[in-house]
Enzyme design. Structure first.
Site, PDB file in Angstrom:
ATOM      1  N   ARG A 109     114.804  20.825  21.803  1.00 31.17           N
ATOM      2  CA  ARG A 109     115.088  19.721  22.520  1.00 31.17           C
ATOM      3  C   ARG A 109     113.545  18.894  22.548  1.00 31.17           C
ATOM      4  NH1 ARG A 109     118.952  22.883  25.222  1.00 31.17           N
ATOM      5  NH2 ARG A 109     121.148  22.153  24.847  1.00 31.17           N
ATOM      6  N   ARG A 143     128.057  21.418  31.017  1.00 29.42           N
ATOM      7  CA  ARG A 143     127.247  21.081  32.174  1.00 29.42           C
ATOM      8  C   ARG A 143     127.897  19.594  32.610  1.00 29.42           C
ATOM      9  NH1 ARG A 143     121.111  20.959  30.527  1.00 29.42           N
ATOM     10  NH2 ARG A 143     121.181  23.073  30.524  1.00 29.42           N
ATOM     11  N   ARG A 178     124.690  24.168   4.992  1.00 30.59           N
ATOM     12  CA  ARG A 178     125.073  24.656   3.488  1.00 30.59           C
ATOM     13  C   ARG A 178     125.633  23.398   2.905  1.00 30.59           C
ATOM     14  NH1 ARG A 178     129.944  26.607   1.893  1.00 30.59           N
ATOM     15  NH2 ARG A 178     129.988  28.098   0.340  1.00 30.59           N
ATOM     16  N   THR A 197     127.865  20.438  18.934  1.00 35.41           N
ATOM     17  CA  THR A 197     127.914  20.905  20.129  1.00 35.41           C
ATOM     18  C   THR A 197     129.028  21.708  20.387  1.00 35.41           C
ATOM     19  OG1 THR A 197     127.825  20.530  22.565  1.00 35.41           O
ATOM     20  CG2 THR A 197     128.457  18.484  21.011  1.00 35.41           C
ATOM     21  N   ILE A 198     128.837  22.900  21.287  1.00 36.80           N
ATOM     22  CA  ILE A 198     130.061  23.562  21.876  1.00 36.80           C
ATOM     23  C   ILE A 198     130.826  22.820  22.669  1.00 36.80           C
ATOM     24  CG2 ILE A 198     129.174  25.950  21.175  1.00 36.80           C
ATOM     25  CD1 ILE A 198     128.921  26.305  24.349  1.00 36.80           C
ATOM     26  N   ASP A 199     130.264  22.000  23.345  1.00 39.80           N
ATOM     27  CA  ASP A 199     130.782  20.983  24.547  1.00 39.80           C
ATOM     28  C   ASP A 199     131.799  20.116  24.214  1.00 39.80           C
ATOM     29  OD1 ASP A 199     129.348  22.488  26.352  1.00 39.80           O
ATOM     30  OD2 ASP A 199     127.720  20.894  26.570  1.00 39.80           O
ATOM     31  N   GLY A 205     121.141  22.033  21.699  1.00 41.80           N
ATOM     32  CA  GLY A 205     121.817  23.239  21.662  1.00 41.80           C
ATOM     33  C   GLY A 205     122.538  23.695  20.431  1.00 41.80           C
ATOM     34  N   ASP A 208     124.655  14.070  21.699  1.00 39.29           N
ATOM     35  CA  ASP A 208     124.324  12.626  22.076  1.00 39.29           C
ATOM     36  C   ASP A 208     123.026  12.460  22.121  1.00 39.29           C
ATOM     37  OD1 ASP A 208     126.032  10.134  23.141  1.00 39.29           O
ATOM     38  OD2 ASP A 208     123.997  10.640  24.503  1.00 39.29           O
ATOM     39  N   ASP A 235     131.919  17.038  23.728  1.00 40.35           N
ATOM     40  CA  ASP A 235     131.731  16.020  24.363  1.00 40.35           C
ATOM     41  C   ASP A 235     131.029  14.590  23.709  1.00 40.35           C
ATOM     42  OD1 ASP A 235     128.901  16.885  24.225  1.00 40.35           O
ATOM     43  OD2 ASP A 235     128.654  16.689  26.332  1.00 40.35           O
ATOM     44  N   VAL A 293     125.723  20.158   3.543  1.00 46.30           N
ATOM     45  CA  VAL A 293     124.718  19.160   3.197  1.00 46.30           C
ATOM     46  C   VAL A 293     124.141  19.299   2.031  1.00 46.30           C
ATOM     47  CG1 VAL A 293     122.797  17.939   4.275  1.00 46.30           C
ATOM     48  CG2 VAL A 293     124.656  18.240   5.556  1.00 46.30           C
ATOM     49  N   VAL A 294     123.277  20.480   1.891  1.00 43.56           N
ATOM     50  CA  VAL A 294     122.598  20.751   0.991  1.00 43.56           C
ATOM     51  C   VAL A 294     123.023  20.788  -0.319  1.00 43.56           C
ATOM     52  CG1 VAL A 294     120.818  22.871   0.011  1.00 43.56           C
ATOM     53  CG2 VAL A 294     120.791  21.954   2.490  1.00 43.56           C
TER      54      VAL A 294
END
Ligand code: F6P
Length: 333
Positions: free
Chosen positions: A84, A184, A33, A138-140, A23, A115, A142, A35-36
């Site tokens: 995905r 989720r 940006r 990830t926005i989660d 996601g 993950d 987690d 990394v590059v």
């Protein structure tokens, strides 16, 4: 705030590719940006892989210059696109991916994702000795082994803005609102917006809450003269949770409205925090790769960048500070 590890002098002319997977999350562009530009600044050739592992398998790998990542730090989503990739569960497919990277003379891969994306990178390296490094995006929030992930702060602020608006209409109409946020399998967004948004109740996948206890909280508020309530619900693993709670509340004599924030939380311009986090983690990932460290994720612990081996984090559940649920309730009474 954060430290970036130094890069050893001897490492020059390496070729590094970067991809985003899973996601999308606001701040992924800031990470690309970083990394590059950090790689270029240290004498590397930099490449971008489009559409995550799926694009990799199709050989969608392009050189990236400093100007190709200009004007993206403030943009949500990912310029590299994301996916995905089911096929990546297969060992032979991962071998093929490494062959594609080797044919392009790429020496290492930076994976920005969660993950599942790290599992792919970890297996790729274990099976083929190809260096990979992960950046938590990830926005989660987690991911085990890091206190923060790129996109989480932005998503929390987006949801909070929505809750503030809903509160206006909730109090004007004396209503109970169930506001469903993403998550989720984890309640980090719900818990943070619950505390920050002054919710009466927070419902998360990690902890069961009976409809009776939700009703008790509502009734306690009513007794105290409250005419409206905000209940934050993490979406959980099965669709329609908020509507099911709404029906259960109705049976107990409480009418409520549902507002599902959904993918609005995944978009938008990243906050200052996420831009900084992404920039530092992006540079750190490159620095570690050039220093010969791989098969690991760059994460955050007590405001410091840490390198955590994939094998120590993959498949592990990051614990939610559940005392905060009670805390949210106490503050809202
Ligand atoms: O990015 C994580 C997440 O936002 C989860 O909270 C959510 O359940 C899931 O992704 C939904 O993503 P998609 O709609 O892309 O499958």
């Amino acid at each position: 705030m954060f430290n970036v590890p130094s890069v050893p002098h001897q490492e020059k002319n390496k070729s590094i590719a970067v991809l985003t997977s899973g996601g999308d999350a606001p701040g992924m562009n800031a990470a690309i940006r970083s990394v590059v530009r950090y790689g270029l600044a240290h004498g590397c050739n930099m490449f971008g892989v489009s559409k995550g592992y799926s694009g990799l398998l199709e050989g969608e790998i392009q050189p990236l210059s400093a100007s190709s990542v200009a004007n993206i730090i403030q943009r949500g989503g990912t310029i590299l696109k994301t996916d995905r990739c089911e096929a990546f569960f297969k060992k032979s497919v991962r071998r093929e991916a490494v062959n594609i990277l080797k044919r392009k003379e790429i020496d290492g891969l930076v994976v920005i994702g969660g993950d599942g994306s790290f599992t792919g990178a970890h297996l790729m390296e274990n099976e083929n000795k190809f260096p990979t490094i992960g950046i938590p995006g990830t926005i989660d929030n987690d991911i085990f082994g890091t206190e923060d992930t790129i996109g989480f702060d932005t998503a929390v602020n987006t949801a909070l803005g929505a809750i503030d608006r809903i509160r206006d209409t909730a109090s004007s109409h004396d209503r109970i609102f169930l506001i469903e946020v993403m998550g989720r399998n984890s309640g980090f967004i719900a818990l943070n917006v619950g505390v920050g948004g002054g919710a009466e109740t927070v419902i998360v996948p990690e902890e069961k809450q009976s409809i009776e206890s939700i009703c008790r909280t509502i009734d306690r508020g009513v007794k105290r003269g409250k005419t409206s309530s905000i209940i934050v619900v993490a979406e959980g693993p099965t669709e329609g949770l908020s509507h099911r709670i709404m029906k259960d509340l109705e049976k107990k004599g409480h009418n409520s409205k549902v507002c599902i924030l959904g993918h609005t939380q995944r978009g938008g311009s990243p906050t200052a925090h996420d831009r900084l986090l992404a920039s530092v983690l992006g540079a750190s990932a490159v620095a570690h790769l050039l220093g010969g460290h791989s098969n690991a994720m760059v994460g955050v612990k007590a405001d410091e960048v840490v390198l955590v081996p994939f094998k120590k984090i993959i498949g592990k559940k990051k614990a939610l500070p559940s005392s905060l649920i009670e805390f949210a309730g106490i503050l809202a009474t």
